[in-house]
Enzyme design. Structure first.
Site, PDB file in Angstrom:
ATOM      1  N   LYS A 166       0.813  -1.216   0.000  1.00 50.64           N
ATOM      2  CA  LYS A 166       0.000   0.000   0.000  1.00 50.64           C
ATOM      3  C   LYS A 166       0.847   1.267   0.000  1.00 50.64           C
ATOM      4  O   LYS A 166       0.381   2.328  -0.403  1.00 50.64           O
ATOM      5  CB  LYS A 166      -0.958  -0.019   1.185  1.00 50.64           C
TER       6      LYS A 166
HETATM    7  C1  LIG Z   1      -4.433  -4.482   1.222  1.00 49.32           C
HETATM    8  C2  LIG Z   1      -3.659  -5.734   1.104  1.00 49.32           C
HETATM    9  C3  LIG Z   1      -4.009  -6.731   0.172  1.00 49.32           C
HETATM   10  C4  LIG Z   1      -5.240  -6.635  -0.711  1.00 49.32           C
HETATM   11  O1  LIG Z   1      -5.119  -5.660  -1.710  1.00 49.32           O
HETATM   12  P1  LIG Z   1      -6.438  -5.116  -2.454  1.00 49.32           P
HETATM   13  O2  LIG Z   1      -5.971  -3.986  -3.296  1.00 49.32           O
HETATM   14  O3  LIG Z   1      -7.347  -4.654  -1.346  1.00 49.32           O
HETATM   15  O4  LIG Z   1      -7.012  -6.228  -3.225  1.00 49.32           O
HETATM   16  C5  LIG Z   1      -3.203  -7.854   0.082  1.00 49.32           C
HETATM   17  N1  LIG Z   1      -2.127  -8.013   0.881  1.00 49.32           N
HETATM   18  C6  LIG Z   1      -1.757  -7.085   1.785  1.00 49.32           C
HETATM   19  C7  LIG Z   1      -0.569  -7.338   2.637  1.00 49.32           C
HETATM   20  C8  LIG Z   1      -2.502  -5.915   1.929  1.00 49.32           C
HETATM   21  O5  LIG Z   1      -2.136  -4.995   2.841  1.00 49.32           O
END
Ligand SMILES: *Cc1c(COP(=O)(O)O)cnc(C)c1O
Length: 509
Positions: free
Chosen positions: A113
């Site tokens: 993120k």
């Molecule tokens: C947020 C997150 C996801 C999922 O990603 P999306 O964009 O919501 O599908 C997967 N793995 C981790 C570690 C995350 O923080």
């Protein structure tokens, strides 16, 4: 380039407005009015570009020069990725023949993120400053969000110290992992406010939604959203599909125009990460397929298998009143994937060829989800979706099995790897969907040290495993650091409003 709402209103707003609003006033999500095509000769012109230069080329296709001059965009990008620890920002690592992982966890909070939220933080600050200068004001915005862990810390690191921006992140007290809690609450910048709320993540989310809907409060404090529906987050994630594609070609000594079959495997929750891959594919990046990997919360897997998107109650007892399983990959414990609405719009549009009809269809589908707990698409639409996507669901036992199988420090015929549980869900899916002649790239969405419970459970019988060996220096002593956090005795909008007003007064004094 203008943007429109998936639900039909507005049909033409600027990139800046789309970013600042986050969610459209009609409840829909913003999408670009058209998907841009790549410049002539893009394979050879993009081939050797650094992550940042590639980001600049891609963002420029979606952000008009009149809104953000290219030189400013370049500065924003460089600032955003200067906080990453790896020189190539998101390195591609070979696991074995035809299987690679794209490491997206080299940012400040060790999860993918950061790629989007470092950029969004700088973008918010830039757009606000520009607006204030133009209008001769000193307006502030208040970023408000709820988190079950990763989004909160990435948002806090993206926005700490930013001018004229106050940040309030609600997390359910005692329900985020100790490392995640420490990552958020040890940021002591005066514009960062952590609220530890008594209740669940859903309670926090509902409170945040209530405050966004509170017109008086919203217009007084200029609320801004950083959750995964923000268009700028999707945009920022498109870069690494292109970047990894070229990294792969270079590592195989192939030419820019080489014809290879690539499948991207994406651990999925809110459908943001994989949606960026869909845009990359639609822009012209030759991706053979996007493999959507879910944990036991498999609503999206069921959609791509049957065309039915349906919430079902889980839990063994007859009075089960939850739709979510708690799994070892908590960032994917999601029932309704907010970004999925964007894909639905494209599917509806492809069927009718008319934008306003697509919006009506999406509006009806979303109403069905609300009223009847689900939506169903016809076979034609399901077939269209299957051209780009395939899917797979993986439970906790299989996740642990993947983590333990790839850890083999003594083996001479396999390189040892430690995957975080989310990445492991992706690897499990890749193994199940492996196909002759197809190279798979699995997105590694978090550093394993962030999710110690799953990693320690999986490796408890590994003879020489010691968790400290994977602990990044940034995590050492983190739990003992000074914290700043406000306890809130219930997920009550009135209570949270009081806290926000009090904290802002203190921040400004
Ligand atoms: C947020 C997150 C996801 C999922 O990603 P999306 O964009 O919501 O599908 C997967 N793995 C981790 C570690 C995350 O923080």
């Amino acid at each position: 380039m203008k943007y429109r709402s998936t639900r039909g209103f507005p049909t033409s707003i600027s990139f800046s407005e789309a970013v600042q609003l986050g969610l459209s006033p009609d409840g829909g999500l913003f999408i670009p009015n058209s998907i841009p095509t790549l410049p002539f000769n893009w394979p050879s012109t993009f081939f050797d570009l650094s992550f940042n230069s590639l980001a600049l080329e891609i963002f420029s296709l979606y952000v008009p020069e009149s809104e953000i001059p290219r030189s400013d965009l370049e500065v924003l990008i460089d600032r955003s990725y200067s906080t990453f620890r790896h020189p190539s920002v998101a390195p591609l690592t070979k696991i074995k023949d035809n299987l690679y992982v794209l490491e997206l966890f080299h940012g400040p909070t060790f999860a993918f993120k950061d790629v989007a939220l470092q950029f969004l933080g700088n973008l918010f600050e830039y757009l606000l400053e520009k607006k204030n200068k133009k209008e001769g004001k000193e307006e502030r915005i208040t970023v408000l969000g709820a988190t079950s862990g990763d989004t909160g810390s990435a948002a806090i690191y993206g926005l700490k110290g930013k001018k004229n921006i106050s940040v309030f992140i609600l997390h359910p007290f005692g329900r985020v992992s100790p490392i995640q809690e420490a990552q958020m609450t040890t940021v002591l910048d005066s514009n960062i406010h952590n609220l530890a709320v008594k209740g669940t993540f859903d309670d926090c989310q509902d409170t945040v939604k209530a405050l966004f809907g509170d017109t008086e409060f919203n217009s007084k404090y200029h609320l801004g959203a950083v959750n995964s529906i923000n268009w700028a987050r999707i945009l920022a994630q498109i870069t690494y599909y292109f970047h990894s594609y070229f990294q792969l070609l270079r590592s195989l000594n192939l030419s820019p125009e080489a014809q290879i079959k690539i499948q991207y495997c994406v651990p999925t929750g809110n459908f943001g990460d994989i949606l960026a891959g869909y845009y990359a594919k639609r822009m012209g990046l030759p991706i053979s397929s996007l493999l959507l990997a879910t944990n036991s919360n498999d609503i999206l897997h069921r959609f791509f298998s049957t065309g039915q998107y349906e919430k079902v109650l889980v839990g063994s007892d007859a009075n089960a009143n939850t739709y979510v399983y708690e799994t070892l990959s908590p960032a994917m414990d999601i029932v309704v994937s907010s970004n999925f609405e964007r894909l639905l719009w494209y599917l509806a549009y492809e069927k009718t060829g008319k934008e306003d009809e697509a919006s009506i269809t999406v509006k009806n589908w979303m109403q069905d989800v609300k009223d009847n707990k689900g939506l169903t698409v016809d076979e034609e639409i399901l077939n269209m979706a299957s051209r780009d996507f395939t899917s797979c669901c993986t439970n906790d036992d299989e996740t642990l099995d993947v983590i333990s199988r790839y850890y083999s420090p003594e083996s001479s015929d396999q390189v040892s790897h430690i995957f975080d549980p989310h990445t492991a869900v992706g690897i499990a899916a890749a193994e199940k969907k492996q196909n002759e002649g197809v190279i798979q790239i699995c997105l590694a969405t978090a550093h394993p040290a962030k999710f110690s419970k799953a990693v320690e459970t999986a490796l408890k019988n590994a003879p020489h495993f010691n968790f400290d060996e994977i602990l990044p220096p940034e995590f050492v002593g983190l739990l003992e650091k000074k914290r700043r956090v406000v306890r809130v005795e219930g997920a009550d909008p009135g209570l949270v409003k009081e806290v926000i007003e009090r904290e802002i007064r203190t921040e400004m004094s």
